[in-house]
Design a protein around this motif. Structure first.
Motif, mmCIF file in Angstrom:
data_model
loop_
_atom_site.group_PDB
_atom_site.id
_atom_site.type_symbol
_atom_site.label_atom_id
_atom_site.label_comp_id
_atom_site.label_asym_id
_atom_site.label_seq_id
_atom_site.Cartn_x
_atom_site.Cartn_y
_atom_site.Cartn_z
ATOM 1 N N GLY A 13 0.832 -1.199 0.000
ATOM 2 C CA GLY A 13 0.000 0.000 0.000
ATOM 3 C C GLY A 13 0.863 1.243 0.000
ATOM 4 O O GLY A 13 1.563 1.510 0.980
ATOM 5 N N GLY A 15 -0.158 4.375 -0.065
ATOM 6 C CA GLY A 15 -1.027 5.509 0.242
ATOM 7 C C GLY A 15 -0.368 6.341 1.326
ATOM 8 O O GLY A 15 0.847 6.293 1.530
ATOM 9 N N TRP A 16 -1.183 7.105 2.027
ATOM 10 C CA TRP A 16 -0.667 8.006 3.046
ATOM 11 C C TRP A 16 0.179 7.255 4.068
ATOM 12 O O TRP A 16 1.329 7.608 4.336
ATOM 13 N N VAL A 17 -0.404 6.198 4.618
ATOM 14 C CA VAL A 17 0.293 5.482 5.690
ATOM 15 C C VAL A 17 1.484 4.692 5.142
ATOM 16 O O VAL A 17 2.585 4.746 5.691
ATOM 17 N N ARG A 35 4.927 -1.879 -2.352
ATOM 18 C CA ARG A 35 4.118 -2.465 -3.413
ATOM 19 C C ARG A 35 2.733 -1.822 -3.432
ATOM 20 O O ARG A 35 2.102 -1.645 -2.391
ATOM 21 N N ASP A 36 2.278 -1.434 -4.615
ATOM 22 C CA ASP A 36 0.897 -0.968 -4.763
ATOM 23 C C ASP A 36 0.301 -1.658 -5.979
ATOM 24 O O ASP A 36 1.021 -2.307 -6.752
ATOM 25 N N ARG A 41 0.462 4.979 -10.056
ATOM 26 C CA ARG A 41 1.040 5.409 -8.779
ATOM 27 C C ARG A 41 2.483 4.918 -8.648
ATOM 28 O O ARG A 41 3.389 5.665 -8.268
ATOM 29 N N VAL A 88 -2.835 -1.135 3.579
ATOM 30 C CA VAL A 88 -3.878 -0.939 2.569
ATOM 31 C C VAL A 88 -5.090 -0.256 3.205
ATOM 32 O O VAL A 88 -5.235 -0.222 4.433
ATOM 33 N N ASP A 89 -5.961 0.279 2.362
ATOM 34 C CA ASP A 89 -7.128 0.992 2.867
ATOM 35 C C ASP A 89 -8.181 0.012 3.399
ATOM 36 O O ASP A 89 -8.328 -1.102 2.889
ATOM 37 N N THR A 90 -8.900 0.465 4.431
ATOM 38 C CA THR A 90 -9.963 -0.345 5.048
ATOM 39 C C THR A 90 -11.224 0.527 5.119
ATOM 40 O O THR A 90 -11.616 0.962 6.199
ATOM 41 N N GLU A 109 -2.167 -12.937 -1.450
ATOM 42 C CA GLU A 109 -1.075 -12.684 -2.403
ATOM 43 C C GLU A 109 0.303 -13.031 -1.863
ATOM 44 O O GLU A 109 1.276 -13.028 -2.622
ATOM 45 N N THR A 124 -5.998 0.248 9.910
ATOM 46 C CA THR A 124 -6.924 0.243 11.049
ATOM 47 C C THR A 124 -7.963 -0.857 10.831
ATOM 48 O O THR A 124 -8.694 -0.839 9.835
ATOM 49 N N GLU A 152 -1.375 2.722 13.287
ATOM 50 C CA GLU A 152 -0.760 4.000 12.945
ATOM 51 C C GLU A 152 -1.622 5.149 13.449
ATOM 52 O O GLU A 152 -2.834 5.111 13.310
ATOM 53 N N LEU A 154 -0.639 8.536 12.740
ATOM 54 C CA LEU A 154 -0.239 9.785 12.083
ATOM 55 C C LEU A 154 -1.462 10.561 11.601
ATOM 56 O O LEU A 154 -2.508 9.988 11.310
ATOM 57 N N GLU A 156 -2.773 13.347 8.723
ATOM 58 C CA GLU A 156 -2.416 13.949 7.438
ATOM 59 C C GLU A 156 -2.059 15.424 7.661
ATOM 60 O O GLU A 156 -2.676 16.099 8.462
ATOM 61 N N LYS A 264 -15.162 7.123 9.696
ATOM 62 C CA LYS A 264 -15.043 5.691 9.409
ATOM 63 C C LYS A 264 -14.717 4.891 10.690
ATOM 64 O O LYS A 264 -15.339 3.874 10.968
HETATM 65 N N1 LIG Z 1 -4.671 8.492 6.285
HETATM 66 C C1 LIG Z 1 -4.548 8.600 7.600
HETATM 67 O O1 LIG Z 1 -4.467 9.687 8.157
HETATM 68 C C2 LIG Z 1 -4.470 7.357 8.451
HETATM 69 C C3 LIG Z 1 -3.959 7.473 9.750
HETATM 70 C C4 LIG Z 1 -3.870 6.319 10.534
HETATM 71 C C5 LIG Z 1 -4.328 5.098 10.046
HETATM 72 N N2 LIG Z 1 -4.845 5.031 8.785
HETATM 73 C C6 LIG Z 1 -5.295 3.721 8.308
HETATM 74 O O2 LIG Z 1 -4.258 3.172 7.494
HETATM 75 C C7 LIG Z 1 -4.818 2.423 6.397
HETATM 76 C C8 LIG Z 1 -4.332 3.008 5.083
HETATM 77 O O3 LIG Z 1 -4.785 4.334 5.001
HETATM 78 P P1 LIG Z 1 -4.275 5.322 3.874
HETATM 79 O O4 LIG Z 1 -4.836 6.669 4.206
HETATM 80 O O5 LIG Z 1 -2.830 5.167 3.677
HETATM 81 O O6 LIG Z 1 -5.055 4.720 2.603
HETATM 82 P P2 LIG Z 1 -4.858 5.109 1.068
HETATM 83 O O7 LIG Z 1 -6.164 4.869 0.415
HETATM 84 O O8 LIG Z 1 -4.205 6.463 0.955
HETATM 85 O O9 LIG Z 1 -3.790 4.048 0.548
HETATM 86 C C9 LIG Z 1 -4.028 2.685 0.444
HETATM 87 C C10 LIG Z 1 -3.197 2.168 -0.698
HETATM 88 O O10 LIG Z 1 -3.249 0.744 -0.696
HETATM 89 C C11 LIG Z 1 -3.234 0.314 -2.050
HETATM 90 N N3 LIG Z 1 -3.661 -1.080 -2.122
HETATM 91 C C12 LIG Z 1 -4.910 -1.613 -2.116
HETATM 92 N N4 LIG Z 1 -4.852 -2.962 -2.203
HETATM 93 C C13 LIG Z 1 -3.533 -3.298 -2.242
HETATM 94 C C14 LIG Z 1 -2.814 -4.535 -2.327
HETATM 95 N N5 LIG Z 1 -3.448 -5.715 -2.390
HETATM 96 N N6 LIG Z 1 -1.458 -4.496 -2.346
HETATM 97 C C15 LIG Z 1 -0.801 -3.313 -2.285
HETATM 98 N N7 LIG Z 1 -1.431 -2.116 -2.214
HETATM 99 C C16 LIG Z 1 -2.769 -2.113 -2.198
HETATM 100 C C17 LIG Z 1 -4.134 1.310 -2.744
HETATM 101 O O11 LIG Z 1 -3.939 1.295 -4.158
HETATM 102 C C18 LIG Z 1 -3.675 2.620 -2.086
HETATM 103 O O12 LIG Z 1 -2.613 3.229 -2.799
HETATM 104 C C19 LIG Z 1 -6.333 2.483 6.602
HETATM 105 O O13 LIG Z 1 -6.731 1.364 7.341
HETATM 106 C C20 LIG Z 1 -6.523 3.755 7.418
HETATM 107 O O14 LIG Z 1 -7.693 3.721 8.188
HETATM 108 C C21 LIG Z 1 -4.916 6.133 7.970
#
Ligand SMILES: NC(=O)c1ccc[n+]([C@@H]2O[C@H](COP(=O)([O-])OP(=O)(O)OC[C@H]3O[C@@H](n4cnc5c(N)ncnc54)[C@H](O)[C@@H]3O)[C@@H](O)[C@H]2O)c1
Length: 324
Positions: A13, A15-17, A35-36, A41, A88-90, A109, A124, A152, A154, A156, A264
């Motif tokens: 993933g 993404g942000w985290v 890996r994404d 991306r 990954v996102d939840t 996988e 989360t 996590e 953190l 944003e 959420k």
């Molecule tokens: N954003 C925040 O501020 C924050 C803070 C703390 C915790 N979290 C939690 O962390 C988790 C991730 O949040 P985020 O904001 O980074 O989500 P995000 O949507 O920004 O990123 C998730 C990434 O995972 C990728 N992904 C999906 N399936 C995948 C797979 N099988 N293999 C590899 N990559 C895959 C997606 O393409 C995406 O790029 C969530 O559970 C969220 O609740 C988020």
């Protein structure tokens, strides 16, 4: 397991985290493969471009380019790593429960890793997920893979700073030794480490966000009472927040909480309680107050403007918060 403090790490993933975690671990000296599943991306990241705005992140990615690899290939990422972070996102389902389908995809996988590897959950997830993942790994003949919950916290807009200077790091493990390995990753950060069982670590994340959301709904209700009694909620929040038992944070009255986590995670905790046979009365009220708060804004606009259809309305401040 390599205990020199620079174990190779895989992150699922970007993404942000995932990206913040990966870039910060690279900064701490680890070889990190991220890996994404989104080709565009991964392409952009390979070119040194961060696909969203987060202060300091692009510099961190560029500075550590020789320790950061980006891939679409799950097997390549996992095979090289001693620790595999799930980031990954939840997202919420229609009922408010967390949708864990992406987490399960990551488990499916994982290649047939021969050596001991630890799966570290940063996403989360509801309490009980660790137990279910452990059972799924066993069913796949991967019982030699350890499992650690490392939620996590953190935010944003300040994510890199939050990762490198956290209030605490929470580590929940089934096996003490797996928790030790993950705790060692944070040795170079000056922060308290909370060691727990997996279920408690999962709950700490949900409880922390629910508590912060509760403070926001609380101050919004105080604001509503201030409005009808002639008090000034900003003064009230200042006076309340200076009490060291309460502190000043999350006492800004407004339109309610939003963003990618609070709605959420509060709903997911309410649903989790309800699925377990407990009605979480306080949290239900927190969520309801938040919904009503948004409608109050519309009601106020209608009070001053009459019918809103066709009216031009200026919004001052469109960002979800500063630095995002
Ligand atoms: N954003 C925040 O501020 C924050 C803070 C703390 C915790 N979290 C939690 O962390 C988790 C991730 O949040 P985020 O904001 O980074 O989500 P995000 O949507 O920004 O990123 C998730 C990434 O995972 C990728 N992904 C999906 N399936 C995948 C797979 N099988 N293999 C590899 N990559 C895959 C997606 O393409 C995406 O790029 C969530 O559970 C969220 O609740 C988020």
């Amino acid at each position: 397991m390599n205990r020199q403090g620079n174990e190779p790490i895989a992150i699922f993933g970007a993404g942000w985290v995932g990206l913040v975690t990966g870039a910060c671990f690279a900064e701490l000296g680890h070889e990190v493969t991220i890996r994404d599943i989104v080709p565009e991306r991964v392409e952009r990241l390979r070119a040194g471009e961060v696909p969203f705005f987060e202060p300091e992140l692009e510099d961190l990615v560029k500075r550590n380019a020789d320790r950061l690899t980006f891939t679409l290939d799950a097997a390549e990422a996992a095979a090289a790593a001693e620790l595999v972070f799930v980031c990954v996102d939840t997202p919420p389902t229609y009922s408010g429960d967390a949708d864990l389908s992406r987490v399960w995809t990551v488990i499916d996988e994982l290649p047939r890793l021969e050596r001991r590897t630890i799966l570290v959950m940063k996403s989360t997830v509801p309490v009980g997920t660790g137990e279910k993942v452990r059972a799924a790994l066993e069913a796949r003949g991967l019982s030699h893979i350890g499992y650690v919950s490392n939620p996590e916290f953190l935010a944003e807009g300040g994510a890199v700073e939050d990762f490198l200077h956290p209030d605490r790091v929470v580590i929940g493990s089934f096996a003490e030794a797996d928790g030790d390995c993950v705790a060692a990753l944070y040795d170079r950060l000056d922060t308290p480490i909370v060691r727990a069982d997996v279920a408690s670590a999962e709950m700490i994340k949900l409880a922390a966000n629910a508590f912060l959301a509760t403070r926001i709904s609380f101050i919004n209700e105080i604001a509503n009472v201030c409005e009808v009694t002639g008090a000034d909620v900003e003064k009230v929040a200042e006076g309340v927040g200076l009490d060291h038992r309460l502190g000043p944070h999350f006492l800004r009255a407004g339109v309610g909480f939003g963003g990618s986590c609070f709605p959420k995670d509060t709903n997911a905790l309410k649903q989790l309680a309800s699925n377990s046979g407990y009605h979480f009365q306080l949290l239900s009220a927190v969520i309801e107050v938040n919904e009503l708060q948004k409608r109050r804004v519309i009601n106020k606009l209608q009070k001053y403007l009459g019918r809103l259809r066709g009216k031009r309305i200026a919004l001052l401040g469109l960002a979800f918060k500063a630095n995002t």
